[in-house]
Write an enzyme that holds these catalytic residues in place. Structure first.
Site, PDB file in Angstrom:
ATOM      1  N   GLU A 124       0.850  -1.189   0.000  1.00  0.00           N
ATOM      2  CA  GLU A 124       0.000   0.000   0.000  1.00  0.00           C
ATOM      3  C   GLU A 124       0.887   1.241   0.000  1.00  0.00           C
ATOM      4  O   GLU A 124       1.811   1.309   0.790  1.00  0.00           O
ATOM      5  CB  GLU A 124      -0.921   0.036   1.227  1.00  0.00           C
ATOM      6  CG  GLU A 124      -1.885   1.201   1.131  1.00  0.00           C
ATOM      7  CD  GLU A 124      -2.915   1.229   2.273  1.00  0.00           C
ATOM      8  OE1 GLU A 124      -2.876   0.355   3.157  1.00  0.00           O
ATOM      9  OE2 GLU A 124      -3.738   2.134   2.262  1.00  0.00           O
ATOM     10  N   GLY A 264       3.285   2.297  10.937  1.00  0.00           N
ATOM     11  CA  GLY A 264       2.981   1.461  12.107  1.00  0.00           C
ATOM     12  C   GLY A 264       2.798  -0.009  11.757  1.00  0.00           C
ATOM     13  O   GLY A 264       3.406  -0.878  12.361  1.00  0.00           O
ATOM     14  N   GLU A 267      -2.265  -3.912   6.916  1.00  0.00           N
ATOM     15  CA  GLU A 267      -3.372  -4.864   7.071  1.00  0.00           C
ATOM     16  C   GLU A 267      -3.485  -5.918   5.968  1.00  0.00           C
ATOM     17  O   GLU A 267      -4.597  -6.406   5.700  1.00  0.00           O
ATOM     18  CB  GLU A 267      -4.681  -4.082   7.147  1.00  0.00           C
ATOM     19  CG  GLU A 267      -5.141  -3.401   5.839  1.00  0.00           C
ATOM     20  CD  GLU A 267      -4.747  -1.933   5.703  1.00  0.00           C
ATOM     21  OE1 GLU A 267      -3.757  -1.525   6.355  1.00  0.00           O
ATOM     22  OE2 GLU A 267      -5.400  -1.196   4.951  1.00  0.00           O
ATOM     23  N   ASN A 268      -2.385  -6.314   5.322  1.00  0.00           N
ATOM     24  CA  ASN A 268      -2.448  -7.322   4.260  1.00  0.00           C
ATOM     25  C   ASN A 268      -3.354  -8.484   4.681  1.00  0.00           C
ATOM     26  O   ASN A 268      -3.282  -8.955   5.813  1.00  0.00           O
ATOM     27  CB  ASN A 268      -1.049  -7.901   4.001  1.00  0.00           C
ATOM     28  CG  ASN A 268       0.007  -6.825   3.983  1.00  0.00           C
ATOM     29  OD1 ASN A 268      -0.038  -5.927   3.173  1.00  0.00           O
ATOM     30  ND2 ASN A 268       0.944  -6.902   4.925  1.00  0.00           N
ATOM     31  N   GLU A 301      -5.349  -2.849  12.652  1.00  0.00           N
ATOM     32  CA  GLU A 301      -5.064  -3.695  11.472  1.00  0.00           C
ATOM     33  C   GLU A 301      -6.053  -4.851  11.385  1.00  0.00           C
ATOM     34  O   GLU A 301      -6.514  -5.204  10.305  1.00  0.00           O
ATOM     35  CB  GLU A 301      -3.629  -4.225  11.496  1.00  0.00           C
ATOM     36  CG  GLU A 301      -2.533  -3.171  11.620  1.00  0.00           C
ATOM     37  CD  GLU A 301      -2.661  -1.998  10.673  1.00  0.00           C
ATOM     38  OE1 GLU A 301      -3.163  -2.170   9.548  1.00  0.00           O
ATOM     39  OE2 GLU A 301      -2.275  -0.883  11.075  1.00  0.00           O
ATOM     40  N   GLU A 323      -9.726   4.276   6.407  1.00  0.00           N
ATOM     41  CA  GLU A 323      -8.865   4.691   7.517  1.00  0.00           C
ATOM     42  C   GLU A 323      -9.634   5.424   8.617  1.00  0.00           C
ATOM     43  O   GLU A 323      -9.459   5.130   9.799  1.00  0.00           O
ATOM     44  CB  GLU A 323      -7.695   5.535   7.006  1.00  0.00           C
ATOM     45  CG  GLU A 323      -6.712   4.773   6.101  1.00  0.00           C
ATOM     46  CD  GLU A 323      -6.151   3.506   6.730  1.00  0.00           C
ATOM     47  OE1 GLU A 323      -6.293   3.302   7.939  1.00  0.00           O
ATOM     48  OE2 GLU A 323      -5.572   2.688   5.978  1.00  0.00           O
TER      49      GLU A 323
HETATM   50  N1  B3K Z   1      -2.951   1.007   5.603  1.00  0.00           N
HETATM   51  C1  B3K Z   1      -1.624   1.169   6.155  1.00  0.00           C
HETATM   52  C2  B3K Z   1      -0.943   2.398   5.714  1.00  0.00           C
HETATM   53  C3  B3K Z   1      -0.160   2.257   4.465  1.00  0.00           C
HETATM   54  C4  B3K Z   1       0.635   3.499   4.201  1.00  0.00           C
HETATM   55  C5  B3K Z   1       1.423   3.400   2.968  1.00  0.00           C
HETATM   56  N2  B3K Z   1       2.219   4.519   2.659  1.00  0.00           N
HETATM   57  C6  B3K Z   1      -1.640   1.139   7.639  1.00  0.00           C
HETATM   58  C7  B3K Z   1      -2.935   1.399   8.272  1.00  0.00           C
HETATM   59  O1  B3K Z   1      -3.500   2.458   8.193  1.00  0.00           O
HETATM   60  O2  B3K Z   1      -3.463   0.493   8.839  1.00  0.00           O
HETATM   61 ZN    ZN Z   2      -5.398   1.837   8.661  1.00  0.00          ZN
END
Ligand code: B3K
Ligand code: ZN
Length: 889
Positions: A124, A264, A267-268, A301, A323
């Site tokens: 991401e 941080g 969430e794959n 996550e 988000e």
């Molecule tokens: N979705 C990811 C963030 C990815 C940022 C990439 N530059 C973490 C989160 O918000 O859970």
């Molecule tokens: Zn997130």
């Protein structure tokens, strides 16, 4: 590194991808120097005539392209720097591409990269294109089957999304694992991990009765540090079942800790990859605030599995869809965990502590962003580089917007709206409008005046609204009129065509007290209330309240019911009354903050004259036995320097630093015996407990120690030294070291720092704290930071380390960074980082966004530093967007 001219991507340019992509198969021959990747997928043209098939690809070495089983000569496709175009003749196609990437040379930490002895991926937002040629956009969703091959001795564990289908040894010391993810997903949720890890596993039973395997992978030797993470993960699973009715949809859910990570966590699907700082915990090495941050990030996550993964974003403009909603969910999770087992006033207070912490972050990070050159709505209209838009606005303000929806609908209807959202969109890539439509359907069931139409403007308008409050009390009628007037001025780029924006729908929670600080009931629309939500939807609206026994003291914006600024003049005496008596704990804390801020920003002479009211209020709070230690620690803390700085016009950092120092000293001295008593009273014996009550006691005890040291009380440094040596947990040890670093004579301070380093040199997350403490010390200047950068433990390549020293110095050492030397140092580090990791460099570049609001000569010095960066020819698109936007204003 790009030098081409910036490309602005507009929300209105969205076009659906012309092909349906199905059944992606990936084969990896993994090696840290050079990994070969084969990608195969079906591409079905959506229209009757096939159009060119354009795939994204970045820094890949292309080896071969096949279309429908035929190897294409180079004349039959177009390979450009960041794309590959094929020209299918039929509507149904099978594409197969082989390429190579270089993980060890990848310092951006996007795509496939090396961390320690392991391989990780981060996709991401647009990292998948650094792994394989593919339409790397969130609305292209497919199932993935992944074959991972590697030398078993180097990478004995091979992980990817979904379920493990098979694993087997191959010839010549190689082995392979085959994974399949049954849920269609966008490429940004793809992940792989290869390495040697300790693994903590736990089998749980889901609400439906089915079993699932939870796993936490960490570096060898870190097994003992993953117990808390596993507990948080299991709590997250349970909480989502109970509060949102959402169950884990996989048989296996994995978390892996990485020491090199840009943010941080990620969430794959089924394979969350985490910055180790948000996984590893042990009392001796981890502070209370880190324990809580780990809980929040693990929850966040995990909750993405539904809000983000099952339903994802149509394009990156919709980022807050996942988000903002997921931050709201993690905030509620943490609040529920902290209030667990409590009820009534105690539960309210525990939840308020979490709310205070969240609002403080919003005010110190998001409010300034919303007033500066990067101001954008929670659904932005345009961007150049999407990784610059993972902002406090998208996340924190986005969560506030969801919280307002929750306030308007109430828990029951909000949950009904969530069910409607999933019923309509499970498995799809959708927009913020789709989410609002689902909630609006439920809201409208209440009657014709219930609609979210005005509310939608929160998604379109940037800037922090201001609401002015007017109270007109009629003593003879025993009634009052409360008038709320909102202002939504132009911000950021909008100021060039200055215009006022239309009114927003603002839920404004209000309560009333009498002059003795007791709750005063009132009538509104024929009903008696002690607390009400006023729905402000026009520029100005009035409410007539009756049956008031006496002139009311207003308790405003209770629970911080909207992300706004309130304007209402009150005397010190009224603020003090609210700080002592408001039954709503957030508004009570807020009153104390307002009183403190007023004193901090007043001219020194008048501020000092008015100290008695502060001291009396503090004393009353200290003696109030109904307050929890955690709450008391918040209400007795001064606002952060950054929050204060925002309120000086023009911004004057040295004044803020000095004012805070003086007030700390005065409060320390004025209440010394009470601080001493609090310090003794909240000592805890026995083994460390991470629960909210024990953490609250430590926070209060350490606050007391800090006040004593600030006041120069003779015993404070002895207490700190003893605590430093005897502590059985990192919260206490670090708090004591911080006191020594701030207040002890240089030789004692140095000795403590050396002792700490020797004790913890093999624990990188603790050494990060060691760097941070020094970065923020009052006697640290740029030379000191440069010295620390030469320390063998320092490296610019590790984002946590860069953040701990360089970011901390530039963001939080206001006294030292606001010098010519500080600005040159900042610019130099932005440029150095940009060569390695543009995403991280752009974060540092944002530190002086608000340069134009500083007093002179700071303003011109900062401008010169920004211009110095802008003049470089080799800037990344990330840094260039930030710097040019800052300079345009
Ligand atoms: N979705 C990811 C963030 C990815 C940022 C990439 N530059 C973490 C989160 O918000 O859970
Ligand atoms: Zn997130």
């Amino acid at each position: 590194m790009r030098t081409d001219s910036p490309v602005t991507i507009s929300r209105y340019d969205y076009q659906p991808y012309p092909y349906d992509i199905q059944a992606v198969e990936l084969q990896f021959d993994l090696d840290s120097e050079s990994s070969q990747v084969l990608i195969r997928f079906e591409a079905h043209s959506k229209g009757p005539t096939p159009t060119p098939l354009i795939l994204d690809g970045e820094e890949l070495k292309l080896l071969s392209v096949s279309l429908n089983g035929v190897l294409l000569p180079t004349t039959d496709f177009k390979a450009e720097e960041n794309s590959l175009t094929l020209y299918p003749k039929q509507t149904k196609n099978i594409v197969e591409i082989v390429s190579v990437c270089k993980p060890a040379l990848n310092t951006t930490l996007m795509g496939l990269y090396v961390s320690g002895a392991h391989l990780f991926t981060q996709c991401e937002a647009q990292g998948f294109r650094r792994i394989a040629y593919f339409p790397d956009r969130p609305d292209v969703m497919a199932t993935y089957k992944v074959v991972l091959r590697a030398k078993k001795a180097h990478y004995p564990i091979l992980l990817s999304n979904g379920n493990l289908l098979a694993s087997e040894d191959l010839e010549a010391g190689y082995h392979q694992a085959i994974w399949e993810d049954p849920f269609p997903k966008p490429s940004y949720l793809f992940a792989l991990v290869a390495g040697d890890f300790d693994v903590r596993s736990k089998e749980i039973q889901k609400a439906s009765g089915a079993k699932a395997l939870l796993q936490v992978y960490s570096d060898k030797g870190d097994y003992a540090n993953t117990e808390w993470a596993m507990q948080c993960l299991e709590n997250s699973v349970r909480w989502d079942e109970q509060r949102f009715g959402l169950e884990l949809d996989l048989d296996r859910f994995m978390i892996v800790a990485a020491h090199d990570f840009n943010m941080g966590a990620m969430e794959n699907k089924g394979l969350n990859i985490f910055n180790a700082a948000y996984v590893l915990a042990h009392p001796s090495t981890t502070t209370d605030s880190s324990y809580q941050a780990i809980e929040a990030v693990i929850g966040h996550e995990y909750f993405h599995n539904w809000t983000g993964n099952r339903v994802t974003c149509k394009d990156w403009f919709q980022l807050s869809l996942k988000e903002g909603l997921t931050v709201f969910r993690d905030q509620e999770f943490s609040a529920d965990m902290q209030a667990q087992g409590l009820d009534g006033v105690e539960a309210l207070s525990a939840r308020a502590v979490k709310r205070i912490d969240d609002v403080s972050i919003l005010r110190s990070a998001q409010f300034p962003e919303d007033a500066g050159p990067m101001a954008h709505p929670i659904r932005p209209e345009s961007y150049e580089e999407i990784s610059n838009f993972y902002t406090a606005t998208i996340y924190e303000k986005g969560a506030e917007v969801i919280r307002m929806l929750h306030t308007l609908l109430g828990e029951q209807d909000f949950q009904a709206g969530m069910r409607e959202y999933f019923a309509r969109h499970d498995g799809q890539a959708v927009s913020c409008d789709d989410f609002l439509d689902a909630l609006d359907t439920i809201y409208r069931q209440r009657g014709p005046e219930y609609t979210l139409e005005t509310f939608r403007r929160w998604y379109e308008q940037a800037g922090t609204p201001t609401v002015a409050v007017q109270l007109d009390y009629d003593e003879t009628q025993r009634s009052a009129t409360v008038t709320l007037t909102q202002r939504n001025p132009a911000v950021g780029i909008e100021t060039r065509h200055a215009h006022e924006k239309p009114p927003l729908h603002i839920p404004f929670r209000l309560g009333m007290l009498n002059a003795q600080g007791q709750t005063q009931a009132f009538s509104l629309d024929g009903q008696t209330h002690t607390d009400v939500i006023l729905n402000l939807q026009q520029s100005s609206q009035s409410w007539h309240l009756s049956d008031l026994r006496e002139r009311p003291v207003l308790s405003l914006l209770r629970q911080f019911s909207a992300p706004i600024k309130v304007e209402y003049y009150r005397s010190d005496a009224e603020l003090s009354l609210l700080a002592q008596h408001d039954p709503e704990p957030f508004a009570r804390w807020e009153a104390m903050q307002l009183l403190l801020t007023r004193h901090l920003l007043a001219a020194e002479h008048s501020a000092r004259q008015n100290r008695p009211v502060l001291l009396q209020t503090f004393l009353a709070l200290i003696q109030d036995k109904t307050l929890s230690p955690a709450y008391l620690a918040r209400i007795l803390s001064l606002p952060s320097e950054r929050e204060l700085l925002e309120q000086t016009r023009p911004m004057n950092p040295q004044r803020v630093v000095q004012a805070k120092r003086t007030l700390q000293q005065d409060l320390g001295l004025g209440l010394a015996p009470y601080w001493q008593e609090l310090y003794q009273y909240h000592q805890q014996s026995g083994a460390y407990q991470s629960d909210a009550l024990s953490a609250g006691k430590r926070a209060l005890k350490n606050l007391a120690l800090n006040y004593l040291a600030a006041a120069g009380v003779s015993t404070a440094l002895q207490l700190a030294l003893r605590q430093f040596n005897d502590a059985n947990n990192m919260t206490d040890q670090l708090a004591a070291l911080s006191v020594l670093v701030h207040y002890a004579p240089p030789e004692h301070k140095q000795a403590a720092l050396e002792q700490f380093y020797t004790q913890w040199q093999h624990k990188p997350l603790v050494i990060d704290r060691w760097f941070s403490l020094q970065a923020c010390a009052p006697d640290t200047d740029t030379e000191k930071v440069r010295g620390l950068m030469l320390h063998p433990a320092f490296t610019l390549r590790n984002p946590n380390r860069a953040r701990s020293l360089i970011f901390q110095f530039c963001i939080n050492n206001l006294g030292a960074v606001h010098t010519q030397a500080g600005y040159s140092f900042w610019a130099e580090q932005v440029l150095a980082l940009d060569k390695l990791n543009p995403e991280i460099a752009a974060r540092l570049a944002r530190v002086f966004d608000n340069w134009a609001r500083f007093e002179l000569p700071i303003q011109s010095e900062l401008k010169a530093a920004l211009e110095h960066i802008a003049a470089q020819t080799q800037l990344s698109a990330n840094v260039r967007e930030i710097i040019l936007k800052a300079l345009t204003l």
